[in-house]
Write a protein that holds these residues in place. Structure first.
Motif, PDB file in Angstrom:
ATOM      1  N   GLY A  86       0.827  -1.192   0.000  1.00 16.86           N
ATOM      2  CA  GLY A  86       0.000   0.000   0.000  1.00 16.86           C
ATOM      3  C   GLY A  86       0.864   1.245   0.000  1.00 16.86           C
ATOM      4  N   GLU A  87       0.225   2.391   0.109  1.00 16.09           N
ATOM      5  CA  GLU A  87       0.901   3.686   0.043  1.00 16.09           C
ATOM      6  C   GLU A  87       2.078   3.802   1.001  1.00 16.09           C
ATOM      7  N   GLU A  88       1.922   3.264   2.217  1.00 15.62           N
ATOM      8  CA  GLU A  88       2.933   3.451   3.254  1.00 15.62           C
ATOM      9  C   GLU A  88       3.914   2.286   3.369  1.00 15.62           C
ATOM     10  N   ASP A  89       3.763   1.274   2.532  1.00 17.89           N
ATOM     11  CA  ASP A  89       4.629   0.099   2.617  1.00 17.89           C
ATOM     12  C   ASP A  89       5.934   0.324   1.855  1.00 17.89           C
ATOM     13  N   SER A  90       6.977  -0.392   2.278  1.00 19.02           N
ATOM     14  CA  SER A  90       8.286  -0.245   1.636  1.00 19.02           C
ATOM     15  C   SER A  90       8.250  -0.685   0.179  1.00 19.02           C
ATOM     16  N   GLY A  91       7.326  -1.578  -0.171  1.00 12.35           N
ATOM     17  CA  GLY A  91       7.235  -2.060  -1.549  1.00 12.35           C
ATOM     18  C   GLY A  91       6.500  -1.126  -2.486  1.00 12.35           C
ATOM     19  N   ALA A  92       6.018   0.001  -1.968  1.00 12.65           N
ATOM     20  CA  ALA A  92       5.233   0.921  -2.792  1.00 12.65           C
ATOM     21  C   ALA A  92       6.038   1.456  -3.976  1.00 12.65           C
ATOM     22  N   TYR A  93       7.371   1.602  -3.793  1.00 16.18           N
ATOM     23  CA  TYR A  93       8.231   2.117  -4.853  1.00 16.18           C
ATOM     24  C   TYR A  93       8.910   1.005  -5.648  1.00 16.18           C
ATOM     25  N   SER A  94       8.619  -0.238  -5.338  1.00 15.97           N
ATOM     26  CA  SER A  94       9.339  -1.357  -5.931  1.00 15.97           C
ATOM     27  C   SER A  94       9.219  -1.395  -7.448  1.00 15.97           C
ATOM     28  N   LEU A  95       8.038  -1.191  -7.981  1.00 15.93           N
ATOM     29  CA  LEU A  95       7.844  -1.204  -9.430  1.00 15.93           C
ATOM     30  C   LEU A  95       8.583  -0.036 -10.076  1.00 15.93           C
ATOM     31  N   SER A  96       8.474   1.131  -9.462  1.00 18.86           N
ATOM     32  CA  SER A  96       9.137   2.316  -9.988  1.00 18.86           C
ATOM     33  C   SER A  96      10.662   2.190  -9.970  1.00 18.86           C
ATOM     34  N   ASP A  97      11.175   1.415  -9.014  1.00 16.61           N
ATOM     35  CA  ASP A  97      12.622   1.217  -8.885  1.00 16.61           C
ATOM     36  C   ASP A  97      13.131  -0.005  -9.644  1.00 16.61           C
ATOM     37  N   SER A  98      12.272  -0.655 -10.393  1.00 17.37           N
ATOM     38  CA  SER A  98      12.611  -1.943 -11.009  1.00 17.37           C
ATOM     39  C   SER A  98      13.492  -1.833 -12.244  1.00 17.37           C
ATOM     40  N   GLY A  99      13.591  -0.638 -12.822  1.00 18.70           N
ATOM     41  CA  GLY A  99      14.306  -0.504 -14.090  1.00 18.70           C
ATOM     42  C   GLY A  99      13.558  -1.087 -15.265  1.00 18.70           C
ATOM     43  N   ALA A 100      12.248  -1.272 -15.111  1.00 17.13           N
ATOM     44  CA  ALA A 100      11.450  -1.892 -16.174  1.00 17.13           C
ATOM     45  C   ALA A 100      11.492  -1.060 -17.460  1.00 17.13           C
ATOM     46  N   LYS A 101      11.555  -1.772 -18.570  1.00 14.97           N
ATOM     47  CA  LYS A 101      11.561  -1.140 -19.883  1.00 14.97           C
ATOM     48  C   LYS A 101      10.646  -1.919 -20.815  1.00 14.97           C
ATOM     49  N   VAL A 116      10.201   2.809 -17.112  1.00 16.46           N
ATOM     50  CA  VAL A 116       9.371   3.077 -15.955  1.00 16.46           C
ATOM     51  C   VAL A 116       9.863   4.351 -15.264  1.00 16.46           C
ATOM     52  N   PRO A 117       8.959   5.287 -14.953  1.00 19.19           N
ATOM     53  CA  PRO A 117       9.382   6.498 -14.249  1.00 19.19           C
ATOM     54  C   PRO A 117       9.766   6.183 -12.810  1.00 19.19           C
ATOM     55  N   THR A 118      10.725   6.906 -12.286  1.00 17.14           N
ATOM     56  CA  THR A 118      11.195   6.674 -10.921  1.00 17.14           C
ATOM     57  C   THR A 118      10.420   7.532  -9.926  1.00 17.14           C
ATOM     58  N   ASN A 119      10.564   7.151  -8.653  1.00 21.85           N
ATOM     59  CA  ASN A 119       9.959   7.893  -7.546  1.00 21.85           C
ATOM     60  C   ASN A 119       8.442   7.967  -7.659  1.00 21.85           C
ATOM     61  N   ARG A 120       7.835   6.851  -8.072  1.00 16.66           N
ATOM     62  CA  ARG A 120       6.372   6.782  -8.178  1.00 16.66           C
ATOM     63  C   ARG A 120       5.889   5.586  -7.367  1.00 16.66           C
ATOM     64  N   LYS A 121       4.765   5.748  -6.685  1.00 13.11           N
ATOM     65  CA  LYS A 121       4.188   4.682  -5.883  1.00 13.11           C
ATOM     66  C   LYS A 121       3.095   3.958  -6.664  1.00 13.11           C
TER      67      LYS A 121
END
Length: 195
Positions: A86-101, A116-121
């Motif tokens: 969820g919004e407050e969980d540590s995994g909220a940024y996981s997709l944004s930090d994945s380097g997905a292309k 994938v844009p960075t710093n997005r939840k």
């Protein structure tokens, strides 16, 4: 033929491609790891996912065999590894930090690429849509969704890319998208003609 290729880094280990759309004959489809093929009325494979990579990096490729039969579709990525975040969980940024292309090919030619844009939840990245006129439209929004089967079944409104002042309404099955400029009331569509 169109191919949509997803690749990413080591974390998270499991990102899933989802493609949801409608054929010109009115048949809805949703291809993902749990239902990797959609067949046309002649029993021919029309949309298919080659592999479900659950151990990082990819690639995962979705192939649309005959674009002439496709009315429209939307493509998104679901973060299965952190799907309950969820919004407050540590995994909220996981997709944004994945380097997905995402690399998109029509025939042998690459026609689009999305990082994938960075710093997005969010646990779902809504990447782009395609219509029967051969137009790709970038969506580039994030949502939270824990149920992978609901990863692209939004019915309502969502904001397009940050910094743009638009809303979008989306039909439940056909995913007809209307973008409205809230300041002037004029219709605006960002598009790339690939025909």
């Amino acid at each position: 033929q169109m191919r949509i290729v997803l690749s990413w880094g080591s974390n998270p280990s499991d990102l899933d491609s989802h493609i949801v759309g409608m054929t010109k004959s009115g048949d809805p489809f949703h291809v993902a790891y749990y239902d990797r093929s959609f067949y046309d009325s002649y029993g021919e494979n029309l949309v298919w996912l080659d592999v479900d990579d659950t151990s990082s990096y990819g690639p995962e490729t979705v192939t649309l065999v005959d674009l002439d039969q496709i009315e429209e579709f939307t493509y998104c990525i679901h973060n299965f590894s952190y799907r309950s975040s969820g919004e407050e969980d540590s995994g909220a940024y996981s997709l944004s930090d994945s380097g997905a292309k995402i690399d998109v090919y029509k025939g042998n030619a690459q026609i689009a690429s999305y990082n994938v844009p960075t710093n997005r939840k969010g646990t779902v990245w809504n990447v782009f849509s395609f219509d029967s006129n051969g137009v790709i439209r970038r969506i580039n929004t994030f949502e939270f969704e824990s149920d992978d089967d609901e990863a692209k079944k939004y019915d309502g409104t969502f904001d397009f890319e940050e910094g743009n002042n638009y809303i979008s309404t989306t039909a439940m099955h056909g995913f007809y998208i209307l973008e409205i400029n809230l300041e002037s009331g004029e219709r605006f569509i960002e598009k790339i003609n690939i025909q």
